[in-house]
Write a protein that holds these residues in place. Sequence first.
Motif, PDB file in Angstrom:
ATOM      1  N   ASN A  31      -3.138  10.541  -2.766  1.00 19.74           N
ATOM      2  CA  ASN A  31      -3.799   9.394  -3.397  1.00 19.74           C
ATOM      3  C   ASN A  31      -3.274   8.083  -2.817  1.00 19.74           C
ATOM      4  N   LYS A  32      -4.176   7.197  -2.438  1.00 16.42           N
ATOM      5  CA  LYS A  32      -3.793   5.913  -1.873  1.00 16.42           C
ATOM      6  C   LYS A  32      -4.019   4.801  -2.896  1.00 16.42           C
ATOM      7  N   GLN A  59       0.995   5.826  -0.545  1.00 17.82           N
ATOM      8  CA  GLN A  59       0.288   7.087  -0.657  1.00 17.82           C
ATOM      9  C   GLN A  59       1.208   8.108  -1.288  1.00 17.82           C
ATOM     10  N   HIS A 107       0.861  -1.175   0.000  1.00 18.33           N
ATOM     11  CA  HIS A 107       0.000   0.000   0.000  1.00 18.33           C
ATOM     12  C   HIS A 107       0.905   1.235   0.000  1.00 18.33           C
TER      13      HIS A 107
END
Length: 395
Positions: A51-52, A47, A45
Amino acid sequence: MPARNILVINCGSSSIKFALVHEDHEPFALSGIAERLGSTDAQVHWQQDGNKQSLLLPHADHRAALAQVLPLIQAAAGDQLQGIGHRVVHGGEHFTAACLLDNASIAAIRATATLAPLHNPANLLGIDAAIKLFPSLPQVAVFDTAFHQTLPEHAYRYALPEPLYREHGVRRYGFHGTSYRFVSQRAAEMTGLAFTASSWLVAHLGNGCSTCAIVDGQSRDTSMGLTPLEGVVMGTRSGDVDPNLHSHLARTLGWSLEQIETLLNKESGLLGLSGLSNDMRTLEQAREQGHTGATLAIEVFCYRLAKSLAAMSCALPQLDGLIFTGGIGENSALIRRKTVAHLKLLNLSLDDQANASTVRGAAGPIQAHGHPRVLVVPTNEERQIALDTLALLDA
């Protein structure tokens, strides 16, 4: 000279936290975590610019995960990546500051792994993967323990026979040093005091928790010891218990050493006391609903924390301020209020409105008028690691 970028890597046994730190900008250009590495559920994951995004990486190991995020890092850095800083938990007595990684320093980190068997081998996985992927970049190790190498002998020695220290390194080392250095420097800046001529009590409160006394920019005492288990109550760690508990449990219940270590490290602390959760947010909500275990866990946590801070004050010539940091320290007005309420002999008291409003990344004073300074200072270990890396490269 153009501003520089440092990639910071914090590697666990099945995870890698990473952040791209720009020396002149506070927000990270890119940050993220690769987790569940080695399993079918491995994923990353990240960022960037608010925006992730996420990506599945089935069975990816540390090197494969880093290779996957490498193009993202290089693009975010504009191909201006100057070095990599690695968090290493335990440096023993060998490392008193950050160091450039080479064969000798890596061998020394590996030799120290007996003092941190859950952490240093995992840190080495990230170092090995990063060196293979970035062979031409300088890489630096920054140690959690290094800041505490200024402890006087009367603070770091255990009352044990000399050979255990001289031959086996059994002593108090302390952890969270990178965070302590960052927040105490920031507190001095916020208050107009000289970092090298000020005295602070600090509570670093997250899933792992500890306290520290910092005098003139140096650690003089801290609550964690040979391992991160010693000291205050934590998320799943017990903190201080009777040293004879091990033999008591082995003798009366027939428990193995492995069972007892699991109990003290993974099943105790807030989780064990509450029977509910190791997350303070969950416990505070449950307390409001009358949950007995959550209420007890919070009471014990705050009292033991206050006892530790009072003990740390023995190392201070004066008190310029108490600092709260870490996820709990920065966000729980309840924990700050209940802890300070136990410290009346230090004349500490909070302004209720300032305390309640200083959360979610806010920083500033929260003491009541006329009382000693109490500050909330958000920590940023990644930035401190990047600054240490740049300083070493400059040197």
